[in-house]
Write an enzyme that holds these catalytic residues in place. Sequence first.
Site, mmCIF file in Angstrom:
data_model
loop_
_atom_site.group_PDB
_atom_site.id
_atom_site.type_symbol
_atom_site.label_atom_id
_atom_site.label_comp_id
_atom_site.label_asym_id
_atom_site.label_seq_id
_atom_site.Cartn_x
_atom_site.Cartn_y
_atom_site.Cartn_z
ATOM 1 C CB VAL A 84 -0.980 0.025 1.200
ATOM 2 C CG1 VAL A 84 -2.023 -1.072 1.068
ATOM 3 C CG2 VAL A 84 -0.254 -0.098 2.516
ATOM 4 C CB SER A 85 0.925 4.145 -2.132
ATOM 5 O OG SER A 85 1.112 3.235 -3.183
ATOM 6 C CE LYS A 86 -1.315 9.003 -1.417
ATOM 7 N NZ LYS A 86 -2.203 9.295 -2.472
#
Length: 191
Positions: free
Chosen positions: A9-11
Amino acid sequence: MKVALYARVSKGQEQDPENQLMELRRWATASGHEVVGEFVDEISSRDTRPQKEAVLRMLRLGELDGVAFVALDRWGRTMSELVLEMEEFSQTGKTIISMKEGIDLSTAAGKLFSHVLAAMANFERDRTRERTLAGLARARALGRPIGKRGPDKKKRKKREEINHQKKGRDHIRQKPLPAKPHRSSGGAVHE
């Protein structure tokens, strides 16, 4: 087959890797694969994906037979990265499984897909090179400088002023100092 489940996941707090992991667990149970571990990278940058690096290390050491992830964009960030890894693991008999795209390098269709991706990545590199060369030729034809540009005019002028001031100070420093009288150990002044 021993597989790792990988999610990214990026955030961090805004996204939950559990959505990806639930889907991967269902797939692993249905396919009868032995899950060696679940690896999650959160808030990763291009250069720091420690969990992916751990999976790659395990694959290369033969501790895993494959890795599964939800989608190609969760595993790799660029097409060239994906292609290199697919080629490496295809040649070593390891399996990369992307659920969304239906890629499984242990199948003929999965291998075909990896070759198509490799061809597209090569095409992309060639097109980028063509555009770069065309841009350079145009710049040369217009008489523009090629390569890294130096500082802009204001910075260059400021640097020249500073260098000029330094030269003036250096010139002053280089003048011989007047002779100073010195005392000998006996206390007498000598010139």
